[in-house]
Write a protein that holds these residues in place. Structure first.
Motif, short mmCIF file in Angstrom:
data_model
loop_
_atom_site.label_atom_id
_atom_site.label_comp_id
_atom_site.label_asym_id
_atom_site.label_seq_id
_atom_site.Cartn_x
_atom_site.Cartn_y
_atom_site.Cartn_z
N HIS A 87 51.57 26.35 35.65
CA HIS A 87 50.05 26.36 35.57
C HIS A 87 49.58 26.84 36.69
O HIS A 87 49.93 26.86 37.82
CB HIS A 87 49.48 24.84 35.75
N LEU A 88 48.90 28.26 36.20
CA LEU A 88 48.46 29.19 37.48
C LEU A 88 46.47 28.81 37.44
O LEU A 88 45.83 29.25 36.34
CB LEU A 88 48.54 30.35 37.13
N LEU A 89 46.11 28.27 38.35
CA LEU A 89 44.65 28.22 38.53
C LEU A 89 44.12 29.41 39.56
O LEU A 89 44.59 29.41 40.55
CB LEU A 89 44.25 26.92 39.35
N LYS A 90 43.38 30.33 38.56
CA LYS A 90 43.25 31.52 39.11
C LYS A 90 41.86 31.73 39.98
O LYS A 90 40.48 31.44 39.10
CB LYS A 90 43.18 32.71 38.02
N LYS A 91 41.67 31.59 41.31
CA LYS A 91 40.26 31.72 41.82
C LYS A 91 40.44 33.29 42.73
O LYS A 91 39.14 33.52 42.94
CB LYS A 91 40.52 30.65 42.92
N ILE A 92 41.36 33.77 43.07
CA ILE A 92 41.41 35.21 43.83
C ILE A 92 40.87 36.30 42.68
O ILE A 92 41.36 36.37 41.47
CB ILE A 92 42.86 35.57 44.31
N PRO A 93 39.81 37.02 42.81
CA PRO A 93 39.40 37.91 41.78
C PRO A 93 40.30 38.93 41.58
O PRO A 93 41.01 39.43 42.71
CB PRO A 93 37.81 38.48 42.53
N PHE A 94 40.47 39.61 40.35
CA PHE A 94 41.36 40.40 40.11
C PHE A 94 40.66 41.94 40.14
O PHE A 94 39.34 41.77 40.04
CB PHE A 94 42.30 40.34 38.96
#
Length: 270
Positions: A87-94
């Motif tokens: 599970h990856l919770l993405k908070k860093i903008p790509f």
């Protein structure tokens, strides 16, 4: 088991030379910042296949092409690892030039080592990380480093921005790598970044540059306007990170400037 991959900024970025393999040699200083994702792995109860769930910011990347799952596949080629629920919770903008995907990949390597007590040194993980991306090895060590080569040759530097206040702005602009290299003329810098970072931050403005800014600002003037605005608001130093599109600023004291960038992603150091 869970970990929290963090981002980085580039303090200076010099494109030094063109390589025979089509890549470019560069020099930069990587500095970790505390914009974080969350990455969790659990041993799958069914043991039939891996599963991958991504939440938070949507990258639009398929699970098989996500660097986290590529890191798992790479480690499995060298070590025995059971099927996992990831599970990856993405908070860093790509697309920001702050290494979010690279961080996730490198932290996955470290997470697997810790979860399964694998006999792998940082140097060995760094070599594997280099197969996933040029700036992935930095996140294995995750401390200020002078980077050369294509970004994978690392040297520790004595640098701390403690006492300063960091801010990062990312407009709703995506920068293509080919655009970043469009107007680059590789050249050895007159003064090494290793020498510049020894000087007071107040002197960096006239010494430390990001070679990508020229071509990116020409194509996306809104990014340059963010940099100029940060200086107008009192930044001691401001620069685009990597090939953009984010711009970071270093202030002498804590500030509250989010309202000046209402249409952008804004991170302020706590």
């Amino acid at each position: 088991m869970i970990c929290f991959p963090n981002a980085k900024i580039n303090l200076g970025l010099n494109i030094v030379s063109k390589r025979d393999d089509g890549y470019h040699n560069l020099e930069t200083v990587f500095y970790p910042i505390m914009i974080k994702d969350a990455l969790e792995i659990i041993i799958s109860e069914r043991q039939e296949q891996d599963s991958f769930i991504e939440s938070g910011l949507k990258t639009g990347v398929s699970s098989e092409n996500n660097l986290v799952m590529k890191a798992l596949k790479l480690m499995r080629a060298h070590y025995e690892i059971p099927f996992l629920d990831v599970h990856l919770l993405k908070k860093i903008p790509f697309g920001a030039g702050i290494g979010g995907g690279s961080a996730d990949a490198a932290f996955m390597l470290k997470l697997l080592r810790n979860k399964f007590s694998l006999d792998a040194t940082d140097a060995q993980l760094s070599a594997l990380a280099a197969q996933l991306g040029a700036d992935c090895p930095f996140f294995i060590y995750n401390r200020p480093c002078f980077a050369s080569g294509i970004g994978e040759v690392l040297e520790n530097v004595d640098l701390s921005l403690e006492g300063y206040y960091l801010m990062l702005i990312k407009p709703d602009i995506n920068v293509a790598t080919k655009d970043a290299f469009a107007l680059i003329n590789p050249a050895q810098p007159e003064v090494s970044l290793k020498e510049i970072i020894k000087k007071p931050v107040s002197e960096w403005k006239d010494l430390m540059i990001n070679d990508f800014e020229k071509s990116i600002f020409a194509k996306h003037p809104a990014i340059e306007q963010i940099k100029l605005k940060l200086y107008a608001l009192g930044a001691v130093y401001a620069s685009m990170s990597g090939s953009g599109s984010s711009v970071y600023a270093i202030f002498n004291k804590k500030t509250d400037l989010k309202h000046h960038f209402a249409d952008c992603y804004v991170w302020e150091q706590e």
